[in-house]
Design an enzyme around this catalytic site. Structure first.
Site, mmCIF file in Angstrom:
data_model
loop_
_atom_site.group_PDB
_atom_site.id
_atom_site.type_symbol
_atom_site.label_atom_id
_atom_site.label_comp_id
_atom_site.label_asym_id
_atom_site.label_seq_id
_atom_site.Cartn_x
_atom_site.Cartn_y
_atom_site.Cartn_z
ATOM 1 N N ASP A 68 29.794 -10.564 -19.151
ATOM 2 C CA ASP A 68 30.654 -10.285 -18.202
ATOM 3 C C ASP A 68 30.593 -10.916 -17.093
ATOM 4 O O ASP A 68 30.393 -10.383 -15.673
ATOM 5 C CB ASP A 68 30.707 -8.745 -17.546
ATOM 6 C CG ASP A 68 31.211 -7.764 -18.526
ATOM 7 O OD1 ASP A 68 31.948 -8.094 -19.421
ATOM 8 O OD2 ASP A 68 31.205 -6.373 -19.170
ATOM 9 N N ASP B 164 34.678 -7.654 -19.500
ATOM 10 C CA ASP B 164 35.369 -6.846 -18.866
ATOM 11 C C ASP B 164 36.787 -7.100 -18.962
ATOM 12 O O ASP B 164 37.570 -7.861 -18.014
ATOM 13 C CB ASP B 164 34.714 -6.467 -18.176
ATOM 14 C CG ASP B 164 34.608 -5.069 -17.811
ATOM 15 O OD1 ASP B 164 34.161 -4.308 -18.776
ATOM 16 O OD2 ASP B 164 34.458 -4.633 -16.566
ATOM 17 N N HIS C 230 40.255 -4.929 -18.256
ATOM 18 C CA HIS C 230 40.958 -3.155 -18.186
ATOM 19 C C HIS C 230 42.599 -3.675 -17.393
ATOM 20 O O HIS C 230 42.986 -4.511 -17.063
ATOM 21 C CB HIS C 230 40.147 -2.405 -16.559
ATOM 22 C CG HIS C 230 38.567 -2.403 -16.945
ATOM 23 N ND1 HIS C 230 38.012 -1.895 -17.871
ATOM 24 C CD2 HIS C 230 37.677 -2.840 -16.128
ATOM 25 C CE1 HIS C 230 37.115 -2.123 -17.643
ATOM 26 N NE2 HIS C 230 36.633 -2.048 -17.038
ATOM 27 N N HIS D 25 43.254 2.279 -15.095
ATOM 28 C CA HIS D 25 42.833 2.393 -15.595
ATOM 29 C C HIS D 25 41.649 2.777 -15.349
ATOM 30 O O HIS D 25 41.230 3.689 -14.364
ATOM 31 C CB HIS D 25 41.560 1.359 -16.365
ATOM 32 C CG HIS D 25 40.157 1.283 -17.816
ATOM 33 N ND1 HIS D 25 39.512 1.370 -17.187
ATOM 34 C CD2 HIS D 25 40.292 1.244 -18.939
ATOM 35 C CE1 HIS D 25 38.910 1.883 -18.643
ATOM 36 N NE2 HIS D 25 40.046 1.526 -19.096
ATOM 37 N N HIS E 47 38.502 -3.129 -10.587
ATOM 38 C CA HIS E 47 37.901 -4.588 -11.382
ATOM 39 C C HIS E 47 38.207 -5.359 -12.298
ATOM 40 O O HIS E 47 39.789 -4.394 -14.107
ATOM 41 C CB HIS E 47 36.607 -3.972 -11.493
ATOM 42 C CG HIS E 47 35.671 -3.476 -12.561
ATOM 43 N ND1 HIS E 47 36.041 -1.844 -11.923
ATOM 44 C CD2 HIS E 47 35.312 -3.932 -13.357
ATOM 45 C CE1 HIS E 47 35.344 -1.687 -13.508
ATOM 46 N NE2 HIS E 47 35.177 -2.638 -14.068
ATOM 47 N N LYS F 137 36.222 -6.312 -23.843
ATOM 48 C CA LYS F 137 36.480 -4.986 -23.956
ATOM 49 C C LYS F 137 36.850 -3.607 -22.578
ATOM 50 O O LYS F 137 36.980 -4.624 -21.448
ATOM 51 C CB LYS F 137 34.667 -5.117 -23.794
ATOM 52 C CG LYS F 137 34.220 -5.268 -23.209
ATOM 53 C CD LYS F 137 32.899 -4.953 -22.698
ATOM 54 C CE LYS F 137 31.799 -5.407 -21.295
ATOM 55 N NZ LYS F 137 32.016 -4.704 -20.390
ATOM 56 N N CYS G 14 26.647 -2.976 -17.902
ATOM 57 C CA CYS G 14 26.874 -3.566 -19.208
ATOM 58 C C CYS G 14 25.601 -4.647 -20.309
ATOM 59 O O CYS G 14 26.093 -4.068 -21.393
ATOM 60 C CB CYS G 14 28.058 -4.420 -19.281
ATOM 61 S SG CYS G 14 29.695 -3.541 -19.192
HETATM 62 C C1 VGL Z 1 30.306 -2.950 -15.827
HETATM 63 C C2 VGL Z 1 30.699 -1.542 -13.904
HETATM 64 C C3 VGL Z 1 32.386 -1.315 -14.761
HETATM 65 C C4 VGL Z 1 29.275 -4.394 -15.961
HETATM 66 C C5 VGL Z 1 31.692 -3.357 -16.096
HETATM 67 O O1 VGL Z 1 29.835 -5.853 -16.707
HETATM 68 O O2 VGL Z 1 28.046 -3.624 -15.393
HETATM 69 N N1 VGL Z 1 30.190 -2.425 -14.986
HETATM 70 N N2 VGL Z 1 32.938 -2.642 -15.380
HETATM 71 ZN ZN ZN Z 2 34.688 -1.626 -16.007
#
Ligand code: VGL
Ligand code: ZN
Length: 199
Positions: free
Chosen positions: A10, A48, A50, A54, A83, A108, A153
């Protein structure tokens, strides 16, 4: 299985300073990860990804604020600012990340009803992303993790990777964390206990 892969978690604009869910100093991982990418034979990225609206977004829960908890059918879930919405600049990889060598991008969090921190399983801990199968079929038995955020993550991915039978190390200087209510210390301890090598 002798192969080893770098999994870059990410490293996207929304997790870097100026982004919607900025991790402090998140951008600092970019040069460190770029040199790791050069030294690994196999590189996998996660993104990430979404849909708008979401279920992990606080904006989808009237009366709730970002960084509060809620109960989902699959268990407790932290609520986040909107996000990494599919196709937006915030969901793009950081422009300095040298990602062209990557063999696979795992997206994801694309199902509206369920979040996915881990690169291996969604937050129900049951729905697979397919990454374990990919790695095994390619003869990869060891993974090195780097990216954002250490305590979400990256940590969830590391814990699942151990459960899936991989040897797991984390390049700590190539990660930065969110640290929500002591999550950095808690997740670091969990990873240590699980046998993740924190390098
Ligand atoms: C993440 C919060 C929500 C991450 C992703 O990449 O750690 N944290 N979505
Ligand atoms: Zn996320």
């Amino acid at each position: 299985m002798t192969g080893e892969a770098l999994i870059v978690i990410d490293v996207q604009n929304d997790f870097c300073p100026g982004g919607a869910l900025a991790v402090e100093h998140g951008n600092e991982v970019v040069p460190v990860i770029n040199s790791l990418i050069e030294s690994f034979e196999h590189v996998v990225l996660t993104q990430d990804w979404h849909p708008a609206g979401h279920s992990s977004f606080a904006s989808s829960h009237p009366g709730k604020n970002a960084f509060e908890m809620t109960d989902m059918p699959y268990g407790p879930q932290t609520l986040w600012p909107d996000h990494c919405i599919q196709g937006t600049p915030g969901a793009d990889f950081h422009p300095g990340l040298r990602w062209t060598k990557a063999e696979l991008v795992i997206r994801k969090g694309f199902r509206k009803e369920i979040d996915s921190y881990s690169a291996f399983f969604e937050n129900d801990h049951k729905t697979p992303t397919g990454l374990s199968g990919y790695l095994r079929e390619r003869g990869i038995g060891r993974v090195m993790l780097a990216g954002l955020a250490t305590d979400f993550c990256v940590a969830y991915s590391a814990l699942d990777a151990v459960k899936q039978g991989f040897a797991v190390a984390i390049a700590m200087d190539a990660c930065r964390g969110i640290d929500l209510n002591g999550s950095m210390a808690a997740m670091t301890e969990k990873m240590r206990e699980a046998g993740v090598e924190l390098r």
